[in-house]
Structures are given as structure tokens and as C-alpha cells.
Design a protein around this motif. Structure first.
Motif, PDB file in Angstrom:
ATOM      1  N   PRO A 181     -43.206 -11.043  14.840  1.00 50.10           N
ATOM      2  CA  PRO A 181     -41.850 -11.114  14.260  1.00 50.10           C
ATOM      3  C   PRO A 181     -40.786 -11.403  15.300  1.00 50.10           C
ATOM      4  CG  PRO A 181     -42.590  -8.830  14.404  1.00 50.10           C
ATOM      5  CD  PRO A 181     -43.776  -9.688  14.726  1.00 50.10           C
ATOM      6  N   TYR A 182     -41.105 -11.189  16.585  1.00 45.95           N
ATOM      7  CA  TYR A 182     -40.136 -11.420  17.647  1.00 45.95           C
ATOM      8  C   TYR A 182     -40.244 -12.834  18.220  1.00 45.95           C
ATOM      9  CZ  TYR A 182     -40.729  -6.380  17.288  1.00 45.95           C
ATOM     10  OH  TYR A 182     -40.863  -5.104  16.815  1.00 45.95           O
ATOM     11  N   ARG A 183     -41.299 -13.561  17.893  1.00 50.62           N
ATOM     12  CA  ARG A 183     -41.574 -14.929  18.347  1.00 50.62           C
ATOM     13  C   ARG A 183     -41.872 -15.008  19.846  1.00 50.62           C
ATOM     14  NH1 ARG A 183     -43.150 -15.900  13.715  1.00 50.62           N
ATOM     15  NH2 ARG A 183     -43.271 -18.139  14.105  1.00 50.62           N
ATOM     16  N   PHE A 184     -41.199 -14.183  20.637  1.00 54.61           N
ATOM     17  CA  PHE A 184     -41.521 -14.065  22.060  1.00 54.61           C
ATOM     18  C   PHE A 184     -40.878 -12.777  22.556  1.00 54.61           C
ATOM     19  CE2 PHE A 184     -40.915 -14.637  26.624  1.00 54.61           C
ATOM     20  CZ  PHE A 184     -42.183 -15.063  27.007  1.00 54.61           C
ATOM     21  N   ALA A 204     -36.216  -8.053  22.614  1.00 53.41           N
ATOM     22  CA  ALA A 204     -37.179  -7.972  21.521  1.00 53.41           C
ATOM     23  C   ALA A 204     -37.924  -6.648  21.570  1.00 53.41           C
ATOM     24  CB  ALA A 204     -38.158  -9.140  21.591  1.00 53.41           C
ATOM     25  N   LEU A 205     -38.271  -6.200  22.766  1.00 52.40           N
ATOM     26  CA  LEU A 205     -39.007  -4.949  22.888  1.00 52.40           C
ATOM     27  C   LEU A 205     -38.113  -3.741  22.664  1.00 52.40           C
ATOM     28  CD1 LEU A 205     -41.416  -5.834  25.797  1.00 52.40           C
ATOM     29  CD2 LEU A 205     -41.987  -5.448  23.397  1.00 52.40           C
ATOM     30  N   LEU A 213     -43.037 -21.840  31.675  1.00 49.56           N
ATOM     31  CA  LEU A 213     -43.141 -22.322  30.304  1.00 49.56           C
ATOM     32  C   LEU A 213     -43.954 -21.333  29.476  1.00 49.56           C
ATOM     33  CD1 LEU A 213     -43.988 -26.036  31.188  1.00 49.56           C
ATOM     34  CD2 LEU A 213     -41.729 -25.032  30.749  1.00 49.56           C
ATOM     35  N   HIS A 214     -43.419 -20.938  28.332  1.00 46.10           N
ATOM     36  CA  HIS A 214     -44.079 -19.914  27.525  1.00 46.10           C
ATOM     37  C   HIS A 214     -44.020 -20.292  26.050  1.00 46.10           C
ATOM     38  CE1 HIS A 214     -44.535 -17.077  30.877  1.00 46.10           C
ATOM     39  NE2 HIS A 214     -43.408 -17.629  31.314  1.00 46.10           N
ATOM     40  N   PRO A 215     -45.166 -20.265  25.377  1.00 40.62           N
ATOM     41  CA  PRO A 215     -45.217 -20.675  23.966  1.00 40.62           C
ATOM     42  C   PRO A 215     -44.638 -19.614  23.039  1.00 40.62           C
ATOM     43  CG  PRO A 215     -47.356 -19.884  24.673  1.00 40.62           C
ATOM     44  CD  PRO A 215     -46.495 -19.903  25.900  1.00 40.62           C
TER      45      PRO A 215
END
Length: 386
Positions: A287-290, A163-164, A279-281
Motif C-alpha cells: 500500500p505504500y508503493r515504496f 511510509a514506515l 534506482l528502486h522499483p
């Protein structure tokens, strides 16, 4: 090679993932025979530390390096003018950015802070969140504009997630960008055995390491699963290692909370656990959601302990469900179900733990990261010499 590494923190002894990242890279560069210069970090062993108090100090730093390596995370470069100054002073020296977060990561507290899983929020609370986030947006836009302007002078970007990399290429305009996730330590089977011998409980133990105040650590997900486990799986013991106490921490007969463990104690606890959780929300505003690269996931796997982690982002890219770990949704029922699977099938837990460790041993260690990073520095320097 003389490497100038800018990261704006005192990284030793490490108190968090960002400290570990800087420490592992610096020590890896030194071990490989290179020199490392840093700014305003007298704690880092083995480096040449320069003051950043004046233009003369910054010039002295630049005069002693061949390549400039800059950590870019959620902290604003607009509040760190030394970066722009050093990049300008650098002349033809290659500049590499280590990209760990876009500027909008600062919205995590707006949208996630204080929320509780499966607790309905009033329209007033949602409006307050929107207002809190809206007040941050002008600063985020200004910061991203500055990053795009500075990025014109960046030769290459090392991004901790796919994503980055998208962010680096499409938002910052850095064409030469690679994905290099966080790494894990290389731990031998004998060391793991010795650490496991320190285990104090025979109960099936689930370990969590992280913050009790940062909402992106997913502790509310685990807390909800812990409450379910009181009735459904009271034999499971949950050990939570946090840097500070918070009223959001779960309590009960199946929970033990410890504060301020050092790195060696954390590794002891991971090796002694039967399962570990990362665990990560979802970042609903992004726009990348995570976009993160959870360091705890790599440390868990390095110790050969089975992991249960969120089915999104880099976790879903690295973990093949049932092969080298278990993926779960945000549902407390699903999180607990995956943990119970490991409790009820110890052979599965051992197999997943072993497969996760192999992932670290075969290309996902900090040593591998150091080699990949040095390869980029070398390539850029060789290009300059032609």
C-alpha cells in the motif's frame, strides 16, 4: 545512559546497509559517552556483548541497560523470541523500535525476483508469482499480528521513512513515531579531494553500489540503460560494485564490474565518479508503493557526487530535481538521458553534487541521527522519572 541495542547480526566489518546502520549508531552512542550492550554480536567494537542463549543471559543483558532499542526489519520477530522475552523482562524500561520494514517486504522476491525490464511475462509466470506470494501470506499475517501485540509495550518508534511512520501508527498502533531517514558520513572537502586523486579513468564515470541478486536494488533498470548507452553514449563508463556476481549483471565495453570492495574502497569509488545512481522499483504489492530509505543515496551525496535516483518514495521527498540531484522514471531512456545531462553539463554535475553534500552536512548525517535518537531515549527516561 546504558543502551541495549538488539539487531540480530554481526555488524562489523559492515557488509551491507543494515550493518552500516547498526555500526554508525553504536559508535555514535559510544562517542557521545554512553554505554552500549548488544546480544550475540562479538564483532562490534567498544560494546558489552551478552549471550542470548538462556533466560539468565537475557536477564543479565536487561539488568545492564536503561533503555531497550530494537531493530525491526523484514526478518520475522516470530523467529527471534529474544525480543519478546527482553521486552517482558524490561519492566519499566523504555522500549524503542527502529522500524526499517514491514513484514511484507519478504514479497519482494515473489513479485520482483527474476523480472526483466520491458520483457513481457507470460500468464503462467504471473500465476507462479502469485502462487509464490500467496504461500507467504499466512506467515506475514501471523508476523504482523505478533508485531501488533508486542507494539503495545513500545514507547516510541523511529521510522526510516514517512511510509514506515504510517505503518507504525496505523498498523502497529504506535502513536509516538518519528521519521528519521538513514544518514551519510561527514566527509570533509579535503578528504573528498584526496579520494578523487585516486581516480584511474578520465572517462565520464557512473557508479553503482549494491547487490546483483536483490531485486529491489534496481539493477535491471540500470542494465537496460547501459545497453542503450552502448550506442547513444559509448563514452560513458559504468562501474558496478557488487557483493556477488550474477548472470543478471550487464557486460560490454562500457561496463566494469568489481566485487567485494570494502567501505573505504566504496567511498573512493563514489568520490572518483562523476555521477552515482540509486534506482528502486515500485513495490506493487504494498500500500505504500515504496517504503525504504536507500543508504547508498546518502553516501553518494555525502561524497559530493551528483545523484540520479528514482522519482518515488523517500528519494522524491529528499531530492529536488535540478537542485540537489536528478529524478528519473523507470524508463531506460529517461535514466540515460539524466546521466547524459550530467555528462554534457559538468557545471551542473558539480553544482548538484555540492548541494547534495550540503544536505548531508546540514542535518542528514549519522551524527545528526545519533543526536535525534539519544534525544528520544532521554525524553522517555525523564518521563519515567517523573
Amino acid at each position: 545512559m546504558k543502551i541495549g541495542y538488539m539487531y540480530k547480526m554481526h555488524a562489523y566489518p559492515p557488509k551491507g546497509g543494515n550493518h552500516v546502520h547498526a555500526l554508525e549508531l553504536v559508535q555514535g552512542f559510544l562517542k557521545a559517552g554512553h554505554q552500549v550492550c548488544v546480544l550475540d554480536d562479538p564483532t562490534m567494537p567498544g560494546v558489552s556483548n551478552f549471550s542470548g542463549g538462556s533466560a539468565e543471559d537475557l536477564q543479565a543483558f536487561i539488568d545492564n541497560i536503561d533503555v531497550l532499542y530494537v531493530r525491526v526489519d523484514a526478518r520475522y520477530l516470530g523467529e527471534w523470541p529474544e525480543v519478546g522475552a527482553c521486552m517482558e523482562m524490561g519492566g519499566s524500561r523504555p522500549v524503542v523500535w527502529e522500524i526499517n520494514a514491514p513484514a511484507n517486504e519478504t514479497l519482494a522476491f515473489s513479485w520482483l525476483g527474476g523480472r526483466r525490464l520491458n520483457v513481457h511475462e507470460s500468464w503462467l509466470k504471473r500465476l507462479q508469482r502469485w502462487f509464490h506470494a500467496s504461500r507467504k501470506m499466512p506467515g506475514i499475517r501471523k508476523e504482523e499480528s505478533l508485531r501488533r501485540n508486542l507494539a503495545k509495550r513500545v514507547d516510541s518508534a523511529i521510522c526510516v521513512s514517512s511510509a514506515l511512520k504510517t505503518y507504525a501508527v496505523e498498523t502497529l498502533g504506535i502513536a509516538d513515531a518519528i521519521v528519521l531517514p538513514n544518514g551519510g558520513p561527514l566527509i570533509s572537502e579535503e578528504e573528498i579531494r584526496q579520494r578523487r586523486e585516486k581516480r584511474a579513468s578520465d572517462r565520464f564515470t557512473v557508479f553503482y553500489s549494491g547487490s546483483a541478486i536483490y531485486p529491489w536494488q534496481g539493477l535491471d533498470f540500470l542494465s537496460a540503460a547501459i545497453r542503450l548507452a552502448e550506442d547513444r553514449a559509448p563514452d560513458i563508463r559504468f562501474l558496478l560494485a557488487v557483493n556477488q556476481y550474477s548472470d543478471s549483471l550487464p557486460d560490454g565495453p562500457n561496463v566494469e564490474v568489481v566485487q567485494g570492495l570494502n567501505r573505504e574502497q566504496i567511498l573512493d569509488a563514489i568520490c572518483s565518479a562523476d555521477a552515482c545512481v540509486a534506482l528502486h522499483p515500485e513495490y506493487v504489492w504494498s500500500p505504500y508503493r515504496f517504503h525504504g530509505s536507500p543508504m547508498k543515496l546518502f553516501e553518494y551525496m555525502a561524497c559530493g557526487t551528483a545523484v540520479v535516483t528514482s522519482d518515488r518514495g523517500q528519494m522524491a521527498e529528499l531530492i529536488e530535481h535540478g537542485s540537489n540531484g536528478l529524478l528519473c522514471s523507470d524508463s531506460p531512456d529517461d535514466i540515460l538521458a539524466q546521466l547524459m545531462n550530467l555528462r554534457d553539463d559538468r557545471e551542473l554535475a558539480l553544482r548538484l553534487g555540492s548541494a547534495g553534500r550540503q544536505l548531508i552536512q546540514q542535518g542528514r548525517s549519522w551524527s545528526d541521527n545519533v543526536v535525534a535518537t539519544l534525544d528520544i531515549f532521554t525524553r522517555l527516561l525523564e518521563t519515567r522519572e517523573r
